[in-house]
Structure formats: C-alpha cells, structure tokens
Design a protein around this motif. Structure first.
Motif, mmCIF file in Angstrom:
data_model
loop_
_atom_site.group_PDB
_atom_site.id
_atom_site.type_symbol
_atom_site.label_atom_id
_atom_site.label_comp_id
_atom_site.label_asym_id
_atom_site.label_seq_id
_atom_site.Cartn_x
_atom_site.Cartn_y
_atom_site.Cartn_z
ATOM 1 N N GLY A 22 10.412 0.208 -6.777
ATOM 2 C CA GLY A 22 9.771 1.474 -7.104
ATOM 3 C C GLY A 22 9.893 2.512 -5.998
ATOM 4 N N LEU A 23 10.693 2.212 -4.956
ATOM 5 C CA LEU A 23 10.857 3.165 -3.853
ATOM 6 C C LEU A 23 12.012 4.123 -4.157
ATOM 7 C CD1 LEU A 23 10.525 0.637 -0.910
ATOM 8 C CD2 LEU A 23 8.783 2.231 -1.705
ATOM 9 N N HIS A 24 11.973 5.299 -3.518
ATOM 10 C CA HIS A 24 13.050 6.275 -3.697
ATOM 11 C C HIS A 24 14.243 5.919 -2.826
ATOM 12 C CE1 HIS A 24 10.847 9.234 -6.108
ATOM 13 N NE2 HIS A 24 9.791 8.872 -5.397
ATOM 14 N N VAL A 25 15.444 6.021 -3.394
ATOM 15 C CA VAL A 25 16.659 5.768 -2.632
ATOM 16 C C VAL A 25 17.504 7.038 -2.649
ATOM 17 C CG1 VAL A 25 18.741 4.367 -2.449
ATOM 18 C CG2 VAL A 25 16.630 3.340 -3.299
ATOM 19 N N CYS A 26 17.912 7.485 -1.430
ATOM 20 C CA CYS A 26 18.736 8.684 -1.299
ATOM 21 C C CYS A 26 20.197 8.325 -1.541
ATOM 22 C CB CYS A 26 18.533 9.245 0.108
ATOM 23 S SG CYS A 26 19.800 10.354 0.663
ATOM 24 N N PHE A 27 20.901 9.072 -2.398
ATOM 25 C CA PHE A 27 22.289 8.732 -2.731
ATOM 26 C C PHE A 27 23.203 8.794 -1.505
ATOM 27 C CE2 PHE A 27 21.663 9.901 -7.431
ATOM 28 C CZ PHE A 27 21.441 8.572 -7.764
ATOM 29 N N ASP A 28 23.020 9.825 -0.655
ATOM 30 C CA ASP A 28 23.860 9.913 0.548
ATOM 31 C C ASP A 28 23.666 8.701 1.430
ATOM 32 O OD1 ASP A 28 25.114 12.237 -0.018
ATOM 33 O OD2 ASP A 28 23.638 13.517 0.991
ATOM 34 N N ALA A 29 22.389 8.366 1.659
ATOM 35 C CA ALA A 29 22.104 7.216 2.502
ATOM 36 C C ALA A 29 22.709 5.970 1.875
ATOM 37 C CB ALA A 29 20.601 7.051 2.681
ATOM 38 N N GLN A 30 22.552 5.852 0.559
ATOM 39 C CA GLN A 30 23.071 4.664 -0.133
ATOM 40 C C GLN A 30 24.573 4.520 0.071
ATOM 41 O OE1 GLN A 30 21.662 3.611 -4.178
ATOM 42 N NE2 GLN A 30 23.740 4.065 -4.830
ATOM 43 N N ARG A 31 25.314 5.663 -0.045
ATOM 44 C CA ARG A 31 26.756 5.591 0.117
ATOM 45 C C ARG A 31 27.128 5.106 1.522
ATOM 46 N NH1 ARG A 31 29.385 11.103 -0.287
ATOM 47 N NH2 ARG A 31 29.294 10.810 -2.522
ATOM 48 N N PHE A 32 26.433 5.641 2.546
ATOM 49 C CA PHE A 32 26.830 5.261 3.908
ATOM 50 C C PHE A 32 26.283 3.897 4.306
ATOM 51 C CE2 PHE A 32 27.688 9.768 3.834
ATOM 52 C CZ PHE A 32 28.981 9.755 4.313
ATOM 53 N N ILE A 33 25.197 3.475 3.667
ATOM 54 C CA ILE A 33 24.756 2.095 3.879
ATOM 55 C C ILE A 33 25.838 1.160 3.354
ATOM 56 C CG2 ILE A 33 23.097 0.334 3.172
ATOM 57 C CD1 ILE A 33 20.974 2.601 3.114
ATOM 58 N N LYS A 34 26.373 1.484 2.163
ATOM 59 C CA LYS A 34 27.439 0.660 1.591
ATOM 60 C C LYS A 34 28.658 0.620 2.512
ATOM 61 C CE LYS A 34 26.554 1.389 -3.356
ATOM 62 N NZ LYS A 34 27.081 2.023 -4.581
ATOM 63 N N LEU A 35 29.142 1.825 2.905
ATOM 64 C CA LEU A 35 30.362 1.898 3.712
ATOM 65 C C LEU A 35 30.215 1.132 5.017
ATOM 66 C CD1 LEU A 35 31.655 5.583 3.540
ATOM 67 C CD2 LEU A 35 32.925 3.505 2.996
ATOM 68 N N ASN A 36 29.097 1.376 5.696
ATOM 69 C CA ASN A 36 28.922 0.752 7.002
ATOM 70 C C ASN A 36 28.702 -0.750 6.882
ATOM 71 O OD1 ASN A 36 28.860 2.800 9.344
ATOM 72 N ND2 ASN A 36 27.721 3.819 7.741
ATOM 73 N N ALA A 37 27.921 -1.170 5.862
ATOM 74 C CA ALA A 37 27.655 -2.602 5.727
ATOM 75 C C ALA A 37 28.939 -3.345 5.378
ATOM 76 C CB ALA A 37 26.588 -2.839 4.660
ATOM 77 N N VAL A 38 29.742 -2.782 4.464
ATOM 78 C CA VAL A 38 30.983 -3.470 4.086
ATOM 79 C C VAL A 38 31.937 -3.530 5.275
ATOM 80 C CG1 VAL A 38 33.049 -3.310 2.665
ATOM 81 C CG2 VAL A 38 30.805 -3.015 1.624
ATOM 82 N N SER A 39 32.075 -2.418 6.008
ATOM 83 C CA SER A 39 32.951 -2.449 7.186
ATOM 84 C C SER A 39 32.462 -3.509 8.158
ATOM 85 C CB SER A 39 32.960 -1.101 7.909
ATOM 86 O OG SER A 39 33.168 -0.073 6.992
#
Lengths: 567, 49, 182
Positions: A22-39
């Motif tokens: 139920g928390l808010h997720v920011c799309f920009d943050a989500q994209r860079f969380i993905k990129l950085n975590a996968v790298s």
C-alpha cells in the motif's frame, strides 16, 4: 514540468501504489532501482566466478590457475565484489530509502542517468584492463606497483558516478522536506541509509584525493606520490567503503525484520544514536590497515584503531541487540510467548528473506565483528597483518554479512519492484542456508590457516617450505567452502535472472507470501510497547555473544605475548 | 503552532541530516587523514650511521 | 514503524534489558580501549612505527657496508633459485641490522643471539614488501623510501623464515629470507 511537486501522493505524480504494502512507489526511482540492482547482480556473478577460480587455486591440492592468472583474477575479484557489486546495489537501496518511505519522488532522472552511466563505464573500463593483463596490481594497487592509466580512470569514474548518485539521494531528502512529502522524522530505514550516504561521501572524497594523482602519475604527468601517503589515503577509500556496507546492511536488517515479522525499533533514540556513532567514528577504523606500518606513530594508531574509544563498536553491539529484540517483541506480541526461546523456533526459517537476515546478523556479529575488533587491535595486528586471517575476517563481514543481507532483500525487491513472483521457490528457501554454510567454512579455513602464518594474496605456500599439513588442511576447507558458496551464489543469480524473464506477473495483487508467522488468537499488537523486560531471549543471546567476544579477544593477547618482544 | 510538544535536543540533531553530514566528514578527515598526513610530513631523514 | 515517518517526539532514554545490555557493552568497550595504552607501556610487543625517510640507493649502500663488515658465511636455499645465494651476517649484539626486501628475496640472511636486542632497519628497494617471520607469525610492512626500525629481541633459538606477505609481482610467493638464532 518544473512546477510538479516532489510529493508522491500529489495527483498526477508519476508513480503507483504497491499492491502488497500500500506504499507509493516513484516510477523514476523504480527504474533506477532496477538498473542498479541488476547491474550489481551481474558484477556479483563476475566476481563469483573469479571467487571459485581463486578458491580452487588456494586449495593447494587442486591449485587450478597459473600464477599470472591467479593474481589477475584476484585483482578482478576484489574490485567486482567489494566495489562494483556493493556500490551498484547500495545506490539501488539509497534510491528506495529516500523515495517510498518518505512518500517522495526521486529528485532527478537526469542525475540518476549520469550517475549510472559513469558507474557502468568506469566498471567496464576497469574490468577490461584487468582481464587484458595490464593491471595485475591487486585491488589496493599499492604504489610503486603501477597499472595502466585506464585502471585508475575507471575507478575514478566509478567513484564520481556513485558520488553523483549519493547527491541525488541528498537532493531527494531536501526536496521531500521542502515539499512536505512527509512530516516529522524520517523512518529508521531511511536514517540508516543516510548514515551510509554520509560515509560514502567521506569514502569517495578520499578516493578522488588518492586516485587522481595516481592517475596523473601513471600518465607520466606528475611525480610519484609517496607510498605511505598512498596507503593512508587509499584506505580512506578501501576501508570506509566497507563501512557504507555496514550501515546499508543494518538498515536492511531493520527493513526485513519489519517486513517479515512486523518488528519496530525497541527504542528509536537508541537505534538512531547507534547510527550517529557510525557516522562520527566508524571511519577512523581505516587505521586498521596501517597498524604495523612505518612513519605513523603509536598515538595515532591507538586512537584511530579504537574508533575513538570503541564508540563505533558500541554502535554495532547496540544494533546486535535491538534487531533481535525487535523481532522478539514482535513475536511475543503475536502470541509466541513460551519460555525464553519459544519465539525463536516459531520464526519463519523457511522464508529466504528472513533466514538470510538472521544468518547475516549471526555471521556478521559472532564471526565478523569479534574477529574484526580483535585483529584491528593495534598490537594484536602484529600476529595478523597480511595473513589469511584478514580475508577470513572480511569474508564474514562483507560476504556473510552484507552480501547475504542484500540477497535476502532481493527476495522482496524483485517481487515488489519488478512485479514478478519468484520462480523455483523451494530452491530459494535453501539458498541462504547454503551460502551461509559455504562462507562460514571458507572463513574458518582462511582464519585458521592465517593463524598458522599463511599469508593472503599468495599463489603458493609450498615454495616457502614452512607450512605443514594442518595449514594445507585448512586451505582445503577454504576450497570446499568457496565451492559451496559459489554454488549458492549461482543459484541466487539464476533465480533472480530467471524470475525477471519467467516469473509470474504481479499486477494489482499482493506478491506470493514467503511465509510470515501469523498472530495467534488472543494476542494484541503493541501489547509489549511499555514492557522493558520482555526480551529475555535476546538478553541471553547477546550475553553469550559477549562471552565469546571476551574469550577470543584475550586468547589473542595471550598469543601475542608468546612472540618475540619488539618495539 | 501552539501546543507543539517539546523536542529533545538530541532528536533535533538526529533530524538534521546536514549537520550530521558536516560532522561525519569533518571528524574522520581531521582524526585519520589530516593527523596521519602530518605524521608523515614530520618523518625525519635517516642518518644511516 | 520502520518504514513510515515518525510524527510524535520519540526521544526517550534506554530502559530495562536494553539498558542492561548498553551498560555491559559500554563497560566492554572501556576495557578494550584501555588494553592498547596499557600494552603500549607495559606489554612487550608493540608496533610504534619508528621510521625515517631514506633513498633506496642510500639504504642499499648502507646495507652493503653492513654486510661487508659482519659477513660470516653464505646461505644457499635448497631448491629456491629465486633466493639464490645470500650472505649470512652476524651483527654485534645490541647493534644495528639492515635488512632489505626486494624482488624476490630478503637480503641478507641474519645470525642473531638469543636474548640480545637488535635495532633492525627494514626497508624495500623496489615495491612494497611484507616482513612475515615464520613460524612465529610476526608481521611488519616494508616500504620503499622508509627506514622502518624494529627493536627486536629473539627469545627462541632455531631457524626462522621470513616470508613476503605483500604482493610484489609474479615471484611473490617464492620470496623468502632467513634468520638463525643461536
């Protein structure tokens, strides 16, 4: 759109509401969380393959690699694991910690792109030049050893990129407060991330101060920097970057025990004060690497190695109490009240995020913490410096502690951020246990071989003619542990990557539950909020920990007293 | 706002990331780096008798 | 709650079990922080970092002078071509000793007397090296440009090996030296 508020809850803000929390997720943050975590996970795999090759080489019976490739792969392993994997994943954690918990949008997408691009280019440059064989200098690259300029340039780009990511974190904190995305105090998880970010600033400043003149020297533009000055400032980068890990790891402990068990800090003031002690004093511990060096005196060594009277050790001992105490209270409030340890057996040991966290706490505290403080005692360092005892210590802090905690976190990050449920969930439940076992064996092998004088970063112990069968046996234990840990790491990477492609999509529904202990009938949430004597189990566990600490510490003083007098 | 509860000064420090940032940079830089650097600068040349 | 901002003032002191643990932890940190100064004044094994700046060429010249004046024999390491032949040097008891680390040997070999105290000047000529005395497991750093002085008293007899434990290139793991104590 410069007028858009950074408050995520404001209408029209690019974000979503999480179907699980139920928390808010920011799309920009989500994209860079993905990129950085996968790298990060890709570099973890690269470093892991290197780890397997190294373990199979130091295992004298196998002795896999030729000598030049051993040192090359060792350099590669150190940088990919200690710098690339950890920093990428940490930037992902920072972006999460400054957005969702604060209801805030990431400050800038452009800054995040810049940071990510510099980091990835820097990391690839460094890896390329190492594998090309032009930077066989170890991760520390102690002068007068000299690598190809690309090696230093890559590290500089990596450091600057990370620093820019940290700037994005601070800027987000600033605009979140300014736009009133939240009121009051930031939550403990964000506060822990703040501690990590502050330490990262000190770390990366030292990195710039030492790497820029070394780069210009390698280009032939300036004179050679002094080798001890290099050691002094380099360890301001090398050791302090590991303190960033400690803070990020402790934040992850608080985060995951909260998500899985519903824990809350027993006392916010005490937990936060412990983070403040990290911020102020943990960085002095870089001196641990110069304890048997010439030219820095005993007063400097003793003061700094003690983290100013062990205030940062105090902080770790506080977290070592408050994390399990929070779990104990949460469990007792759910109705698991039998005896001293009834709550322990009821914990969700099959939930990989929980078992990973619990193992991380135990391995970091019992093995990593105790050995670290002891080896980092100024005089005891005489019988430990540059032996395998040192990697024996930091493999249980950085790998058994930080990496395992980050793996545990991935079991929630991937479903919640990538919106896919894990594949092969049964295998995932085993993975943290196998990793914990492998790393513990590896560290025992290293530590005992090191106690017998076997040095780190050495290709072969037979040429020296001083090490007996016992040392060879412990190197074998190192090898077996390394193989097990690598298998587990491989399982982890396969699970993560497989899930990204084949995991069942989560859209608007909660993620599949890994297993959380249900509240028993008749229990009341918050019933123990004012009972200060409700943590009997944690009290016993921490006193056992203290007893181990005291015994190991004084046993090492005894061992030191047996060697030749020296001044 | 009236009736605002009194906030402990230690909480005020911990609610101020910028002050923590300054202190967090200053203390290790002075205690470890600058002091260590000074020790190196004051190393005397060897006499080699 | 760990993931949401706190709106009410939250500062209160530790209590109960937490206070007990905090007390134990502070006491233990206090003990540990007294141990190092205590050992510095009363203990026998310390690394004080006594050092002087020196040019590698000057240090080599001084070491050769030391070898010429005190040479008593030649040491040939069985089966280690890298070490080659090194002079065995017996310094006067209580005197200065010069020891060089270079790719890939410790130069020269030393013959010391049990119970005597020596000032061992340790330096490196090319790269950093690690002085690691086995099987005692005593470790010190040798850095080019610095004359690192160890005031050392051998208290046990026998043959000791100096292993290099700082990475110094391809021959690193074969870099050894010798100290004989009589």
């Amino acid at each position: 759109m410069s007028t858009t508020s950074h408050n995520l809850a404001a209408p029209g803000t690019p974000g979503r509401v999480c179907g699980t929390t139920g928390l808010h997720v920011c799309f920009d943050a989500q994209r860079f969380i993905k990129l950085n975590a996968v790298s990060g996970i890709v570099f973890l795999l690269l470093g892991g393959i290197a780890a397997l090759l190294l373990a199979l080489t130091r295992w004298q019976t196998v002795h896999l690699l030729p000598v030049d490739w051993f040192y090359r792969i060792l350099t590669f392993h150190g940088l990919n694991m200690l710098i690339f994997w950890i920093l990428f994943f940490e930037v992902a954690i920072l972006y999460f910690a400054c957005t969702t918990p604060l209801n805030a949008r990431l400050y800038s997408r452009k800054v995040a792109w810049l940071s990510f691009t510099l980091m990835i280019v820097g990391a690839l440059m460094t890896d390329y030049i190492i594998l090309k064989g032009q930077a066989d200098v170890m991760m520390t690259s102690y002068l007068p050893l000299l690598a190809h300029p690309v090696f230093y340039l890559g590290i500089i780009l990596m450091a600057v990129g990370t620093l820019i990511g940290v700037f994005n974190f601070f800027a987000t904190l600033y605009v979140a407060k300014r736009d009133k995305a939240y009121t009051g105090s930031m939550p403990i998880v964000t506060f822990g991330a703040l501690a990590a970010a502050i330490i990262a600033v000190v770390t990366l400043l030292h990195g710039a101060v030492v790497m820029i003149p070394t780069f210009t020297y390698s280009m032939g533009w300036t004179a050679e920097p002094d080798p001890i000055w290099y050691r002094l400032i380099w360890w301001g980068l090398g050791h302090q970057s590991q303190q960033v890990n400690v803070c990020a790891m402790v934040s992850v402990w608080y985060l995951l025990t909260h998500i899985v068990l519903g824990s809350r800090p027993v006392n916010e003031a005490v937990c936060r004060s412990a983070f403040v002690l990290y911020i102020l004093f943990i960085n002095l511990a870089s001196a641990h690497h110069l304890l048997v060096d010439p030219a820095v005196g005993a007063t400097w060594k003793i003061w700094n190695t003690s983290y100013a009277m062990y205030l940062a050790v105090l902080a770790s001992m506080v977290h070592g109490f408050t994390v399990p105490a929070g779990a104990e209270i949460a469990m007792r409030e759910k109705g698991y009240t039998s005896g001293i340890f009834g709550w322990v057996t009821a914990l969700p040991w099959k939930n990989p995020a929980f078992s990973g966290t619990a193992l991380s706490v135990v391995i970091f505290g019992f093995l990593g913490g105790i050995t670290g403080v002891t080896l980092g005692t100024q005089q005891i360092n005489i019988i430990a410096h540059n032996t395998l005892r040192i990697p024996g210590h930091f493999h249980v802090t950085v790998v058994g502690g930080t990496t395992l905690a980050f793996m545990a976190l991935a079991y929630y990050v991937i479903p919640l951020i990538f919106q896919r449920d894990f594949i092969w969930r049964g295998l995932a439940r085993v993975q943290p246990w196998l990793f914990g076992l492998g790393i513990t064996l590896l560290a025992f092998g290293m530590s005992f071989a090191g106690s017998m004088g076997v040095s780190r970063r050495s290709y072969d112990i037979d040429a020296q003619g001083v090490y007996g069968p016992a040392a060879h046996l412990w190197l074998g234990v190192l090898g077996v542990g390394g193989v097990l840990a690598f298998l587990s790491l491989l399982i982890f990477v396969v699970l993560c990557v497989g899930t990204l492609f084949f995991g069942k999509k989560i859209e608007g529904r909660p993620m599949a539950d890994w297993g959380t202990p249900p509240a028993l009938a008749g229990s009341t949430p918050g019933s123990l909020a004012h009972d200060h004597y409700a943590t009997k189990g944690t009290m016993v566990l921490t006193l056992v920990f203290l007893a181990c600490f005291v015994v190991y510490y004084f046993a090492n003083w005894k061992a030191l007293a047996d060697v030749w007098p020296v001044r | 706002m009236k009736n605002e509860p009194k906030i402990h000064p230690w909480q005020k420090l911990m609610d101020n990331p910028w002050l923590l940032l300054v202190l967090g940079v200053l203390i290790p830089v002075l205690s470890y780096s600058v002091w260590g650097w000074i020790e190196l600068l004051f190393t005397k040349p060897a006499l080699l008798p | 709650m760990s993931l949401r901002p706190l709106t009410a003032p939250w500062f209160h002191g530790p209590a109960g079990h937490e206070k007990i643990w905090l007390g134990c932890a502070i006491l233990w940190c206090f003990v540990m922080s007294l141990m190092m100064p205590y050992w510095h004044f009363r203990g026998k094994q310390n690394s004080t970092g006594e050092a002087y700046t020196v040019k590698p060429a000057d240090f080599l010249a001084r070491t050769e002078k030391f070898v010429a004046a005190n040479r008593v024999g030649t040491y040939k390491h069985p089966g280690n071509a890298l070490l080659g032949e090194v002079p065995i040097v017996e310094p006067p008891p209580g005197g200065d000793v010069y020891l060089i680390g270079r790719m890939w040997q410790w130069y020269p070999a030393l013959r010391l007397r049990q119970g005597e105290t020596y000032r061992i000047h340790l330096s490196a000529l090319d790269l950093q090296h690690g002085f690691s005395l086995q099987p005692l497991n005593m470790n010190f750093q040798a850095v080019p440009g610095y004359d690192h002085v160890l005031t050392l008293t051998p208290t046990s007899k026998g043959e000791f090996t100096i292993v290099c434990n700082e990475f110094c290139g391809i021959g690193h793991s074969s870099m050894t030296g010798k100290i004989f104590v009589e």
